[in-house]
Design an enzyme around this catalytic site. Structure first.
Site, PDB file in Angstrom:
ATOM      1  N   SER A   1      49.637  99.419  26.437  1.00  0.00           N
ATOM      2  CA  SER A   1      48.823 100.614  26.644  1.00  0.00           C
ATOM      3  C   SER A   1      47.759 100.686  25.568  1.00  0.00           C
ATOM      4  CB  SER A   1      49.701 101.874  26.586  1.00  0.00           C
ATOM      5  OG  SER A   1      48.918 103.047  26.532  1.00  0.00           O
TER       6      SER A   1
ATOM      7  N   TYR B   1      55.847 107.355  22.881  1.00  0.00           N
ATOM      8  CA  TYR B   1      55.263 106.514  23.932  1.00  0.00           C
ATOM      9  C   TYR B   1      54.461 105.386  23.292  1.00  0.00           C
ATOM     10  CZ  TYR B   1      52.089 104.967  27.626  1.00  0.00           C
ATOM     11  OH  TYR B   1      51.374 104.198  28.504  1.00  0.00           O
TER      12      TYR B   1
END
Length: 273
Positions: free
Chosen positions: A142, A155
């Site tokens: 990500s 995350y």
């Protein structure tokens, strides 16, 4: 690795970018095994695939359960004869909250899916992939995996773990037939927030992404074009490409800019309510 006449596993194949990957791989002439924890979502992927001449197999499975993945690897190889690639796409976001307020239950869930699910699939299939004439592992990290985002600390940490593991694995496999690609998507217009148990606007049945976001179909084309050129890193979306460059040139400025944007977003939501 040219993505044609291959047998590829895709995790998170029931929604968003994973579903788009499955459909695109079928269009390119591959056999696909789609994994997802959501049976209804997988069935929708099957329906959307139509009458493809290539095989699409689906398995409802929780990738956080190592014993299930180990058993699945043996089953898939025995049925299909081979696996040429795995795409670790499945992932969830954390709630938008600060680390101090986050429960360990949430921390564990995010890491179990984003990191350990990826690790389990690699460990289960890598011995077989090493026997293939050529093979490919694609791990989706990500933009939050290479730079910090407030209220997304866990995350980001899970995706950073995927990044480092992937890049280290690529070095370990440099002299083998297995190529490793790490993908860094920016803001992709999918239902990841909803599928993570968070509130959000569904991307279903939308053919135009909001400003600053990338459609899954565009993201997948970028990813697969990179895979076919054996790229080690792929940045998806203008935002990911820009922030990668900015963070490398001036990390402090990049972080302040992101923090400022998130504060503005929070203020808009507060004023709206």
């Amino acid at each position: 690795m040219i993505l044609k006449n291959k047998t590829i596993i895709v995790t998170g194949g029931g929604n968003g970018m994973g579903r788009e990957m499955v459909l695109n791989l079928l269009e390119r002439g591959n056999n696909v095994i789609a994994l997802d924890i959501n049976e209804t979502a997988l069935q929708k992927t099957v329906e959307l695939s139509g009458t493809k001449k290539n095989a699409l197999a689906t398995f409802v499975i929780d990738i956080t359960q190592k014993e299930h993945i180990d058993g699945l690897a043996d089953k898939i190889v025995s049925v299909f004869g081979r696996v040429d690639g795995i795409i670790n796409n499945a992932g969830i976001m954390q709630p938008f909250e600060q680390l101090n307020d986050m429960s360990f239950e949430t921390v564990k869930k995010v890491f179990d899916i984003n990191f350990y699910g990826t690790l389990y699939l690699i460990k289960a299939f890598l011995p077989h992939l090493l026997t293939r004439p050529e093979a490919h592992i694609v791990n989706v990290s990500s933009m939050g995996g290479f730079m910090p985002f407030p209220e997304q600390s866990i995350y980001g940490a899970s995706k950073a773990a995927v990044k480092i593991m992937s890049e280290s694995l690529a070095a370990e496999l440099e002299e083998t037939n297995v190529c490793v690609t790490t993908v860094f998507p920016g803001a992709i217009f999918t239902d990841i927030k909803i599928n993570s148990g968070l509130s959000g606007v569904s991307a279903s049945n939308c053919d135009k992404a909001p400003k600053g976001m990338t459609l899954p179909s565009v993201a997948v084309k970028t990813i697969f074009d990179g895979v076919e050129h054996n790229k080690s890193r792929i940045f998806v979306g203008k935002d990911a490409k820009m922030m990668n460059l900015l963070y490398r040139l001036n990390p402090n400025f990049a972080c302040k800019m992101i923090n400022g944007q998130i504060k503005k977003m929070r203020n808009k939501i507060k004023n709206y309510n």
